[in-house]
Write a protein that holds these residues in place. Structure first.
Motif, PDB file in Angstrom:
ATOM      1  N   GLY A 135      -2.276  31.708  37.136  1.00  0.00           N
ATOM      2  CA  GLY A 135      -1.350  31.488  36.056  1.00  0.00           C
ATOM      3  C   GLY A 135      -1.884  31.708  34.670  1.00  0.00           C
ATOM      4  N   ARG A 136      -3.041  32.261  34.475  1.00  0.00           N
ATOM      5  CA  ARG A 136      -3.564  32.509  33.157  1.00  0.00           C
ATOM      6  C   ARG A 136      -3.273  33.944  32.738  1.00  0.00           C
ATOM      7  NH1 ARG A 136      -9.641  30.029  32.879  1.00  0.00           N
ATOM      8  NH2 ARG A 136      -9.140  27.850  33.115  1.00  0.00           N
ATOM      9  N   PRO A 137      -3.107  34.201  31.362  1.00  0.00           N
ATOM     10  CA  PRO A 137      -3.038  33.167  30.334  1.00  0.00           C
ATOM     11  C   PRO A 137      -1.608  32.760  30.016  1.00  0.00           C
ATOM     12  CG  PRO A 137      -3.301  35.299  29.332  1.00  0.00           C
ATOM     13  CD  PRO A 137      -3.244  35.532  30.818  1.00  0.00           C
ATOM     14  N   ARG A 138      -0.583  33.564  30.437  1.00  0.00           N
ATOM     15  CA  ARG A 138       0.795  33.305  30.055  1.00  0.00           C
ATOM     16  C   ARG A 138       1.260  31.952  30.549  1.00  0.00           C
ATOM     17  NH1 ARG A 138       4.470  38.128  31.508  1.00  0.00           N
ATOM     18  NH2 ARG A 138       2.906  39.041  30.148  1.00  0.00           N
ATOM     19  N   GLU A 139       0.880  31.575  31.793  1.00  0.00           N
ATOM     20  CA  GLU A 139       1.305  30.300  32.349  1.00  0.00           C
ATOM     21  C   GLU A 139       0.689  29.143  31.590  1.00  0.00           C
ATOM     22  OE1 GLU A 139       3.541  30.013  34.487  1.00  0.00           O
ATOM     23  OE2 GLU A 139       3.443  27.916  35.096  1.00  0.00           O
ATOM     24  N   VAL A 140      -0.579  29.310  31.173  1.00  0.00           N
ATOM     25  CA  VAL A 140      -1.243  28.244  30.420  1.00  0.00           C
ATOM     26  C   VAL A 140      -0.541  28.017  29.092  1.00  0.00           C
ATOM     27  CG1 VAL A 140      -3.365  27.621  29.241  1.00  0.00           C
ATOM     28  CG2 VAL A 140      -3.459  28.570  31.528  1.00  0.00           C
ATOM     29  N   GLU A 141      -0.116  29.111  28.395  1.00  0.00           N
ATOM     30  CA  GLU A 141       0.570  28.957  27.125  1.00  0.00           C
ATOM     31  C   GLU A 141       1.886  28.217  27.325  1.00  0.00           C
ATOM     32  OE1 GLU A 141       0.952  32.829  25.646  1.00  0.00           O
ATOM     33  OE2 GLU A 141      -1.181  33.111  25.207  1.00  0.00           O
ATOM     34  N   GLY A 193      -5.845  13.874  27.016  1.00  0.00           N
ATOM     35  CA  GLY A 193      -6.488  13.740  28.310  1.00  0.00           C
ATOM     36  C   GLY A 193      -5.582  13.172  29.376  1.00  0.00           C
ATOM     37  N   SER A 194      -4.226  13.082  29.149  1.00  0.00           N
ATOM     38  CA  SER A 194      -3.348  12.457  30.132  1.00  0.00           C
ATOM     39  C   SER A 194      -3.318  13.250  31.427  1.00  0.00           C
ATOM     40  CB  SER A 194      -1.940  12.329  29.550  1.00  0.00           C
ATOM     41  OG  SER A 194      -1.450  13.617  29.176  1.00  0.00           O
ATOM     42  N   ALA A 195      -3.221  14.592  31.337  1.00  0.00           N
ATOM     43  CA  ALA A 195      -3.175  15.408  32.552  1.00  0.00           C
ATOM     44  C   ALA A 195      -4.500  15.346  33.306  1.00  0.00           C
ATOM     45  CB  ALA A 195      -2.830  16.853  32.199  1.00  0.00           C
ATOM     46  N   ARG A 196      -5.617  15.336  32.595  1.00  0.00           N
ATOM     47  CA  ARG A 196      -6.919  15.250  33.251  1.00  0.00           C
ATOM     48  C   ARG A 196      -7.049  13.939  34.021  1.00  0.00           C
ATOM     49  NH1 ARG A 196     -12.113  15.051  29.495  1.00  0.00           N
ATOM     50  NH2 ARG A 196     -11.047  13.133  28.921  1.00  0.00           N
ATOM     51  N   ALA A 204      -3.954  20.068  33.018  1.00  0.00           N
ATOM     52  CA  ALA A 204      -5.309  19.592  32.698  1.00  0.00           C
ATOM     53  C   ALA A 204      -6.192  20.737  32.225  1.00  0.00           C
ATOM     54  CB  ALA A 204      -5.921  18.908  33.931  1.00  0.00           C
ATOM     55  N   ASP A 205      -6.062  21.908  32.862  1.00  0.00           N
ATOM     56  CA  ASP A 205      -6.867  23.064  32.446  1.00  0.00           C
ATOM     57  C   ASP A 205      -6.474  23.522  31.052  1.00  0.00           C
ATOM     58  OD1 ASP A 205      -8.892  25.064  33.256  1.00  0.00           O
ATOM     59  OD2 ASP A 205      -7.226  26.451  32.960  1.00  0.00           O
ATOM     60  N   GLU A 239      -7.910  24.119  25.398  1.00  0.00           N
ATOM     61  CA  GLU A 239      -7.630  23.784  24.001  1.00  0.00           C
ATOM     62  C   GLU A 239      -8.828  23.093  23.367  1.00  0.00           C
ATOM     63  OE1 GLU A 239      -3.791  22.037  21.599  1.00  0.00           O
ATOM     64  OE2 GLU A 239      -4.462  21.010  23.395  1.00  0.00           O
ATOM     65  N   ARG A 240      -9.441  22.151  24.096  1.00  0.00           N
ATOM     66  CA  ARG A 240     -10.622  21.474  23.552  1.00  0.00           C
ATOM     67  C   ARG A 240     -11.779  22.439  23.377  1.00  0.00           C
ATOM     68  NH1 ARG A 240      -9.163  17.630  27.413  1.00  0.00           N
ATOM     69  NH2 ARG A 240     -10.854  18.323  28.763  1.00  0.00           N
ATOM     70  N   GLN A 241     -11.951  23.354  24.342  1.00  0.00           N
ATOM     71  CA  GLN A 241     -13.057  24.311  24.242  1.00  0.00           C
ATOM     72  C   GLN A 241     -12.875  25.246  23.056  1.00  0.00           C
ATOM     73  OE1 GLN A 241     -13.476  26.723  27.702  1.00  0.00           O
ATOM     74  NE2 GLN A 241     -14.775  28.191  26.701  1.00  0.00           N
ATOM     75  N   GLU A 242     -11.618  25.726  22.842  1.00  0.00           N
ATOM     76  CA  GLU A 242     -11.379  26.620  21.703  1.00  0.00           C
ATOM     77  C   GLU A 242     -11.590  25.899  20.385  1.00  0.00           C
ATOM     78  OE1 GLU A 242      -8.024  29.511  23.814  1.00  0.00           O
ATOM     79  OE2 GLU A 242      -7.440  28.005  22.328  1.00  0.00           O
ATOM     80  N   ALA A 243     -11.233  24.617  20.330  1.00  0.00           N
ATOM     81  CA  ALA A 243     -11.466  23.853  19.106  1.00  0.00           C
ATOM     82  C   ALA A 243     -12.958  23.696  18.847  1.00  0.00           C
ATOM     83  CB  ALA A 243     -10.792  22.482  19.213  1.00  0.00           C
ATOM     84  N   GLY A 244     -13.762  23.522  19.924  1.00  0.00           N
ATOM     85  CA  GLY A 244     -15.211  23.385  19.743  1.00  0.00           C
ATOM     86  C   GLY A 244     -15.861  24.694  19.344  1.00  0.00           C
TER      87      GLY A 244
END
Length: 435
Positions: free
Chosen positions: A6-12, A23-26, A98-99, A104-109
């Motif tokens: 499902g990447r990347p269109r599904e993730v968006e 972190g709710s989904a994780r 969750a992914d 999103e967290r990785q891109e922010a870092g």
């Protein structure tokens, strides 16, 4: 390598649908994985071996410390616990959420890391302008002709001379065809005799051609079409970012330490290393997961290692992902010394969360309900080696060899003799050279 579904269109799309809680989904995914593990009545070690991860990695998945980088281990866990298709689809949607949070967290870092290559882009733009000007000058010189003192290539005719010749030829016939002197009787007789000889020669050639083999016989026989090898009766995936103990690994990075982001989790190692152009230093752990396409058994007869290219060890600095972590050894079933002329995959014993794993040699058997996981560790100290694995198989009267690599590219392992070593200081939040 198997990519997340499902990447990347599904993730968006999922990013817009997920809740606002951090972190709710994780946490929800971790809670669901814990329920599957507890409902199965098995230990982390026994489940982890069946889905192709280490016991410590599965424990991090179930406690929410790490989100799986791909859905494959989650799906294998659900299948192993007997979950129906509707629950596996719900797990897939939960993993996507969750992914998406993890990405999103990785891109922010990564956005906080210093931007590299700005000066190189400017220099490249200047070089491109210089090349354009050079091309314009060359075109101008070509329109003016060959410069004075430049020797023309051997056998070439100057354009002016060619024009003079053409003008002379055209002027010679401007007044009509040239006048010829009248032929003498002896000349006319010679011309007639030559014409008769030509006709006779042509007739002899035609007779010889008709008496020889037919044109159809002279054609080469049509070769039967070459049958293309059919697909093997099993599927495989590879992951070359498997860390020792799930947290210990080293990479060679060419940039300055200040431009290197903090060490990632094992699940995020591949995008981290790709963005930096990092190379595995000293050893590469490759996990190969194999599963049959149906219930017919496939015999895996041998695993061979082929080094496709050797170079001097790569330049750069060694960055250790962890200065040490506890836990038992991750199973390493095959060990390969890439420095020797003919590397061999040697079966070695392992240990997973205190449970010994004996060394088992080929052959192995796989099917749709009985997958196998190979852990191959390639080591190099004196070379920068590109290598692949070749797996020999047979099933139902068929046999073949499958090349196992990194999505069409060979695996890469480089030695790091004498290279400076850096560890990450989480207090000062920077890379520090080893004393």
């Amino acid at each position: 390598m198997e990519r997340p579904l499902g990447r990347p269109r599904e993730v968006e799309r999922v990013l817009g649908e997920r809740g606002t809680g951090e972190g709710s989904a994780r946490e929800a995914l971790a809670e669901r994985l814990r329920e599957l593990r507890e409902g199965s009545g098995r230990t982390y070690a026994s489940l982890a071996r069946r889905i192709g991860v280490s016991g410590s990695t599965l424990h991090r998945y179930c406690t929410g410390q790490t989100v799986p980088a791909e859905f494959a281990p989650v799906e294998r866990l659900a299948r192993l616990c007997g979950r129906p298709g509707e629950e596996r689809e719900a797990l897939h949607r939960l993993w996507l959420r969750a992914d998406a949070e993890r990405v999103e967290r990785q891109e922010a870092g990564m956005a906080g890391a210093p931007a590299a290559g700005v000066g190189e882009d400017a220099a490249a733009g200047a070089d491109a302008g210089a090349v354009t000007e050079a091309g314009a000058d060359a075109a101008a010189r070509g329109s003016r002709g060959t410069p004075t003192g430049t020797r023309a290539p051997s056998g070439s005719v100057p354009p002016a001379a060619a024009a003079v010749h053409r003008e002379e030829d055209s002027s010679a016939y401007a007044g009509g065809p040239p006048a010829h002197a009248p032929r003498s009787p002896s000349v006319r007789r010679w011309v007639q005799a030559l014409a008769v000889c030509t006709v006779v020669a042509l007739a002899l050639v035609l007779v010889a051609a008709s008496a020889g083999p037919s044109r159809q016989q002279q054609r080469p026989e049509r070769q039967p079409p070459v049958a293309r090898p059919s697909a093997p009766p099993f599927t495989w995936t590879s992951d070359d970012h498997v860390w020792k103990y799930g947290c210990g690994h080293t990479y060679l990075v060419g940039g300055p330490p200040a431009a290197v982001p903090p060490p990632p989790a094992e699940a995020d190692a591949e995008p981290w290393a790709t963005a930096l152009g990092a190379v595995h230093a000293g050893e590469t752990g490759v996990r190969i997961t194999l599963q049959g396409t149906d219930e017919r058994a496939v015999v895996l007869e041998a695993l061979r290692i082929r080094v496709v290219e050797r170079r001097e060890p790569a330049e750069g600095r060694v960055h250790r992902m962890s200065s040490g972590c506890g836990g038992a050894l991750t199973p390493r079933m095959f060990d390969v010394d890439l420095d020797v002329a003919r590397p061999v995959a040697r079966s070695v014993p392992g240990n997973d969360t205190g449970e010994p794993i004996p060394a088992v040699s080929f052959p192995y058997r796989v099917s749709a309900s009985d997958p196998e996981v190979f852990l191959v560790t390639g080591r190099a100290a004196r070379c920068d080696c590109d290598w692949v694995a070749e797996l020999r198989w047979s099933s139902g009267g068929r046999s073949g060899t499958v090349r196992i690599d990194d999505d069409g590219r060979p695996f890469r392992t480089s030695g790091a003799p004498g290279r400076p070593v850096h560890d990450y200081d989480f207090v000062t939040r920077r890379w520090v050279a080893e004393p």
